[in-house]
Design a protein around this motif. Sequence first.
Motif, PDB file in Angstrom:
ATOM      1  N   GLU A   6      -8.610  -4.174  11.142  1.00  0.00           N
ATOM      2  CA  GLU A   6      -9.637  -3.155  10.871  1.00  0.00           C
ATOM      3  C   GLU A   6      -8.992  -1.854  10.398  1.00  0.00           C
ATOM      4  OE1 GLU A   6     -12.239  -2.667  14.216  1.00  0.00           O
ATOM      5  OE2 GLU A   6     -12.629  -4.814  14.329  1.00  0.00           O
ATOM      6  N   GLU A   7      -7.882  -1.479  11.025  1.00  0.00           N
ATOM      7  CA  GLU A   7      -7.163  -0.265  10.598  1.00  0.00           C
ATOM      8  C   GLU A   7      -6.674  -0.404   9.156  1.00  0.00           C
ATOM      9  OE1 GLU A   7      -3.944   0.206  13.345  1.00  0.00           O
ATOM     10  OE2 GLU A   7      -5.160   1.356  14.757  1.00  0.00           O
ATOM     11  N   ILE A   8      -6.134  -1.558   8.839  1.00  0.00           N
ATOM     12  CA  ILE A   8      -5.635  -1.802   7.482  1.00  0.00           C
ATOM     13  C   ILE A   8      -6.790  -1.743   6.480  1.00  0.00           C
ATOM     14  CG2 ILE A   8      -4.588  -3.536   5.973  1.00  0.00           C
ATOM     15  CD1 ILE A   8      -2.949  -4.440   8.466  1.00  0.00           C
ATOM     16  N   GLU A   9      -7.928  -2.327   6.847  1.00  0.00           N
ATOM     17  CA  GLU A   9      -9.094  -2.302   5.951  1.00  0.00           C
ATOM     18  C   GLU A   9      -9.560  -0.876   5.693  1.00  0.00           C
ATOM     19  OE1 GLU A   9     -13.458  -4.403   5.494  1.00  0.00           O
ATOM     20  OE2 GLU A   9     -12.673  -4.061   7.501  1.00  0.00           O
ATOM     21  N   THR A  10      -9.642  -0.074   6.732  1.00  0.00           N
ATOM     22  CA  THR A  10     -10.063   1.317   6.586  1.00  0.00           C
ATOM     23  C   THR A  10      -9.119   2.078   5.668  1.00  0.00           C
ATOM     24  OG1 THR A  10     -11.041   1.288   8.804  1.00  0.00           O
ATOM     25  CG2 THR A  10     -10.562   3.446   7.863  1.00  0.00           C
ATOM     26  N   ASP A  11      -7.828   1.865   5.840  1.00  0.00           N
ATOM     27  CA  ASP A  11      -6.834   2.516   4.995  1.00  0.00           C
ATOM     28  C   ASP A  11      -6.954   2.068   3.541  1.00  0.00           C
ATOM     29  OD1 ASP A  11      -4.393   4.155   4.601  1.00  0.00           O
ATOM     30  OD2 ASP A  11      -3.505   2.202   4.115  1.00  0.00           O
ATOM     31  N   LEU A  12      -7.140   0.772   3.337  1.00  0.00           N
ATOM     32  CA  LEU A  12      -7.264   0.252   1.973  1.00  0.00           C
ATOM     33  C   LEU A  12      -8.507   0.798   1.273  1.00  0.00           C
ATOM     34  CD1 LEU A  12      -6.187  -3.475   2.214  1.00  0.00           C
ATOM     35  CD2 LEU A  12      -5.276  -1.773   0.649  1.00  0.00           C
ATOM     36  N   ILE A  13      -9.591   0.923   2.002  1.00  0.00           N
ATOM     37  CA  ILE A  13     -10.826   1.470   1.407  1.00  0.00           C
ATOM     38  C   ILE A  13     -10.607   2.911   0.975  1.00  0.00           C
ATOM     39  CG2 ILE A  13     -13.208   2.134   1.924  1.00  0.00           C
ATOM     40  CD1 ILE A  13     -13.340  -0.468   3.652  1.00  0.00           C
ATOM     41  N   ALA A  14      -9.919   3.682   1.808  1.00  0.00           N
ATOM     42  CA  ALA A  14      -9.634   5.082   1.451  1.00  0.00           C
ATOM     43  C   ALA A  14      -8.696   5.150   0.242  1.00  0.00           C
ATOM     44  CB  ALA A  14      -9.018   5.801   2.645  1.00  0.00           C
ATOM     45  N   ARG A  15      -7.690   4.300   0.218  1.00  0.00           N
ATOM     46  CA  ARG A  15      -6.752   4.283  -0.912  1.00  0.00           C
ATOM     47  C   ARG A  15      -7.439   3.824  -2.195  1.00  0.00           C
ATOM     48  NH1 ARG A  15      -2.080   0.753   1.219  1.00  0.00           N
ATOM     49  NH2 ARG A  15      -1.525   0.783  -0.969  1.00  0.00           N
ATOM     50  N   LEU A  35      -8.188  -6.467  -0.382  1.00  0.00           N
ATOM     51  CA  LEU A  35      -9.334  -6.385   0.535  1.00  0.00           C
ATOM     52  C   LEU A  35     -10.014  -7.739   0.697  1.00  0.00           C
ATOM     53  CD1 LEU A  35     -10.963  -2.956  -0.364  1.00  0.00           C
ATOM     54  CD2 LEU A  35     -10.208  -3.686   1.899  1.00  0.00           C
ATOM     55  N   MET A  36     -10.137  -8.477  -0.388  1.00  0.00           N
ATOM     56  CA  MET A  36     -10.757  -9.793  -0.308  1.00  0.00           C
ATOM     57  C   MET A  36      -9.939 -10.708   0.617  1.00  0.00           C
ATOM     58  SD  MET A  36     -11.443 -12.622  -3.286  1.00  0.00           S
ATOM     59  CE  MET A  36      -9.699 -13.001  -3.400  1.00  0.00           C
ATOM     60  N   LEU A  37      -8.623 -10.712   0.444  1.00  0.00           N
ATOM     61  CA  LEU A  37      -7.755 -11.541   1.283  1.00  0.00           C
ATOM     62  C   LEU A  37      -7.751 -11.062   2.734  1.00  0.00           C
ATOM     63  CD1 LEU A  37      -4.806 -11.975  -1.231  1.00  0.00           C
ATOM     64  CD2 LEU A  37      -6.547 -13.670  -0.624  1.00  0.00           C
ATOM     65  N   LEU A  38      -7.788  -9.758   2.924  1.00  0.00           N
ATOM     66  CA  LEU A  38      -7.831  -9.195   4.273  1.00  0.00           C
ATOM     67  C   LEU A  38      -9.107  -9.620   4.985  1.00  0.00           C
ATOM     68  CD1 LEU A  38      -6.653  -7.134   6.383  1.00  0.00           C
ATOM     69  CD2 LEU A  38      -8.168  -5.477   5.322  1.00  0.00           C
ATOM     70  N   ARG A  39     -10.222  -9.591   4.287  1.00  0.00           N
ATOM     71  CA  ARG A  39     -11.498  -9.986   4.901  1.00  0.00           C
ATOM     72  C   ARG A  39     -11.513 -11.476   5.224  1.00  0.00           C
ATOM     73  NH1 ARG A  39     -14.464  -5.688   1.058  1.00  0.00           N
ATOM     74  NH2 ARG A  39     -14.253  -3.921   2.501  1.00  0.00           N
ATOM     75  N   GLN A  40     -10.848 -12.277   4.420  1.00  0.00           N
ATOM     76  CA  GLN A  40     -10.713 -13.697   4.746  1.00  0.00           C
ATOM     77  C   GLN A  40      -9.896 -13.867   6.027  1.00  0.00           C
ATOM     78  OE1 GLN A  40      -9.008 -15.619   1.311  1.00  0.00           O
ATOM     79  NE2 GLN A  40     -10.917 -15.550   0.149  1.00  0.00           N
ATOM     80  N   LYS A  41      -8.840 -13.074   6.153  1.00  0.00           N
ATOM     81  CA  LYS A  41      -7.997 -13.121   7.357  1.00  0.00           C
ATOM     82  C   LYS A  41      -8.789 -12.679   8.580  1.00  0.00           C
ATOM     83  CE  LYS A  41      -3.787 -13.740   8.778  1.00  0.00           C
ATOM     84  NZ  LYS A  41      -3.258 -15.090   8.909  1.00  0.00           N
ATOM     85  N   GLN A  42      -9.637 -11.660   8.405  1.00  0.00           N
ATOM     86  CA  GLN A  42     -10.471 -11.209   9.520  1.00  0.00           C
ATOM     87  C   GLN A  42     -11.425 -12.318   9.960  1.00  0.00           C
ATOM     88  OE1 GLN A  42     -12.005  -7.666   7.554  1.00  0.00           O
ATOM     89  NE2 GLN A  42     -10.975  -6.362   9.056  1.00  0.00           N
ATOM     90  N   ALA A  43     -12.046 -13.002   9.004  1.00  0.00           N
ATOM     91  CA  ALA A  43     -12.962 -14.098   9.331  1.00  0.00           C
ATOM     92  C   ALA A  43     -12.219 -15.222  10.044  1.00  0.00           C
ATOM     93  CB  ALA A  43     -13.639 -14.609   8.063  1.00  0.00           C
ATOM     94  N   GLU A  44     -11.009 -15.523   9.587  1.00  0.00           N
ATOM     95  CA  GLU A  44     -10.198 -16.555  10.228  1.00  0.00           C
ATOM     96  C   GLU A  44      -9.841 -16.158  11.660  1.00  0.00           C
ATOM     97  OE1 GLU A  44      -5.882 -18.779   9.653  1.00  0.00           O
ATOM     98  OE2 GLU A  44      -6.519 -17.285   8.202  1.00  0.00           O
TER      99      GLU A  44
END
Length: 68
Positions: A6-15, A35-44
Amino acid sequence: MAFRLEEIETDLIARRARAEAEGWLGETEGMELTLMLLRQKQAETVRLTGMPRTVDLGIPALVLRQQR
């Protein structure tokens, strides 16, 4: 692990927002993929969190054979 993702996602969205504001199209495209790959990892991670870590296979039964 989920909290860190979640922290990584927030940072990526800001970047990504900054890259869009600066007109860095290549960076924006790369961050979209990340972000797409990160969200897949979150779902996994969510899927695996609900799964039991061990499987009870039971104790094998001892079969005694009669001697002849």
